[in-house]
Write an enzyme that holds these catalytic residues in place. Structure first.
Site, PDB file in Angstrom:
ATOM      1  N   LEU A 142      20.521  26.077 -21.191  1.00 34.30           N
ATOM      2  CA  LEU A 142      21.666  25.180 -21.259  1.00 34.30           C
ATOM      3  C   LEU A 142      22.116  24.904 -19.835  1.00 34.30           C
ATOM      4  CD1 LEU A 142      23.917  26.791 -24.057  1.00 34.30           C
ATOM      5  CD2 LEU A 142      22.424  24.804 -24.293  1.00 34.30           C
ATOM      6  N   ASP A 143      22.585  23.686 -19.584  1.00 29.34           N
ATOM      7  CA  ASP A 143      23.161  23.386 -18.280  1.00 29.34           C
ATOM      8  C   ASP A 143      24.324  24.333 -18.013  1.00 29.34           C
ATOM      9  OD1 ASP A 143      21.405  21.298 -18.032  1.00 29.34           O
ATOM     10  OD2 ASP A 143      22.857  19.740 -18.540  1.00 29.34           O
ATOM     11  N   ARG A 144      24.562  24.597 -16.748  1.00 30.50           N
ATOM     12  CA  ARG A 144      25.656  25.479 -16.359  1.00 30.50           C
ATOM     13  C   ARG A 144      26.988  24.990 -16.930  1.00 30.50           C
ATOM     14  NH1 ARG A 144      27.047  27.222 -10.091  1.00 30.50           N
ATOM     15  NH2 ARG A 144      28.797  28.608 -10.565  1.00 30.50           N
TER      16      ARG A 144
END
Length: 319
Positions: A142-144
């Site tokens: 997942l993106d940060r």
């Protein structure tokens, strides 16, 4: 003469290890990082580059995937001394599902899933620190800036199965996003190809480009809030920043997106208490990687997102 570091000790000698069936398929860098817990990543990669790490007596790259029966030479590496401070602070994230093979946590926004790119450590390193001795590997990313469901395999067999299922589209990952504008269609398929590129400063970005890789996102309208809309996004492929770029290209960037959204909208919602991107991995449907039993897991919207939706309900529609 350089004084020895009193906080570190070295392994006594070169180790020769035989790869078993459970370890087969792993990248050599990941194998070494788990084996030499506490050793800085830079030391591990330097040992590989310098040929100190060898497989079947030959030099390999950091991306080499181990095969059952491989003989791995592991050189002495400097490790933290007994009792030294743990380099990664352990953390336990909200657990949505756990058994002997699979761990699913609810990742908060603002936390990277792994170290690198200026981040010393992420979710996976903190979980490994919290579960010493466990073999934990990210099944996806997942993106940060994105919160929500994150799968971690606890066994190599589960990791391989999860990767295969995600490649074959057997799992359904659904996200909730608040976007700019009035989303018109109840359901819409976005199929624009996506291409990675780097800015002049070296920052990774993605854009719609005919030369890019195929990507497919299904958008379903959930609710309208005047100048904003809550939508559900289902990934049918797994490209970097896929939902963010597809929505921005459609003219509906995600609220709070620093890379692909308008600054003035981000500032407006910060005043409303939302200081993050409104993208949340809320539902996951996938067969269990070992038993095949269907799993349907959910993670509720974080309070900051729920609160901003409540605020939008009471605001006058934007012109």
């Amino acid at each position: 003469m350089r004084k020895p570091d009193p906080t570190a000790v070295s392994l006594p000698a070169v180790r020769m290890l035989r790869v078993d069936a459970e370890q087969a398929g792993q990248r050599i860098d990941n194998f070494l990082l788990r084996l030499c817990k506490g050793v800085p990543k830079s030391h591990v990669y330097k040992a590989v580059r310098n040929g100190e790490v060898r497989v079947n007596k030959g030099r390999i790259g950091a991306d080499y995937r181990l095969q059952e029966g491989d003989s791995v030479r592991v050189p002495p590496m400097r490790l933290p001394a007994p009792g030294a401070a743990r380099p990664v602070p352990p953390a336990v994230f909200p657990v949505v599902y756990e058994d002997d093979s699979l761990l699913v946590v609810d990742k908060p926004a603002g936390v990277a899933v792994h170290g690198g790119s200026g981040v010393s450590f992420g979710v996976i390193e903190q979980l490994r620190a919290a579960y010493p001795g466990a073999s934990l590997e990210l099944a996806h990313r997942l993106d940060r800036e994105t919160s929500g469901l994150l799968m971690i395999a606890k066994r190599r067999k589960a990791l391989v199965a999860l990767h295969a299922m995600l490649r074959e589209g057997l799992g359904h990952k659904q996200y909730l996003a608040l976007v700019c504008g009035d989303w018109v269609n109840d359901k819409q398929h976005l199929r624009q190809p996506l291409l990675k590129w780097l800015t002049a400063s070296g920052e990774r970005r993605v854009r719609v480009d005919p030369e890019g890789r195929p990507a497919h996102t299904i958008i379903t309208l959930r609710r309208r809030y005047g100048a904003y809309s809550l939508v559900q996004a289902e990934l049918r492929s797994g490209r970097t920043h896929q939902i963010r770029v597809h929505l921005a290209h459609a003219g509906h960037p995600i609220v709070g997106d620093e890379k692909y959204g308008p600054d003035e909208v981000r500032a407006e919602f910060a005043r409303l208490g939302l200081r993050r991107m409104f993208l949340h991995a809320w539902r996951l449907e996938i067969p269990h990687p070992i038993t095949g039993t269907p799993l349907a897991l959910e993670a509720s919207l974080p309070p900051a997102c729920e609160q901003v939706l409540a605020r939008l309900q009471h605001l006058e529609p934007h012109s």
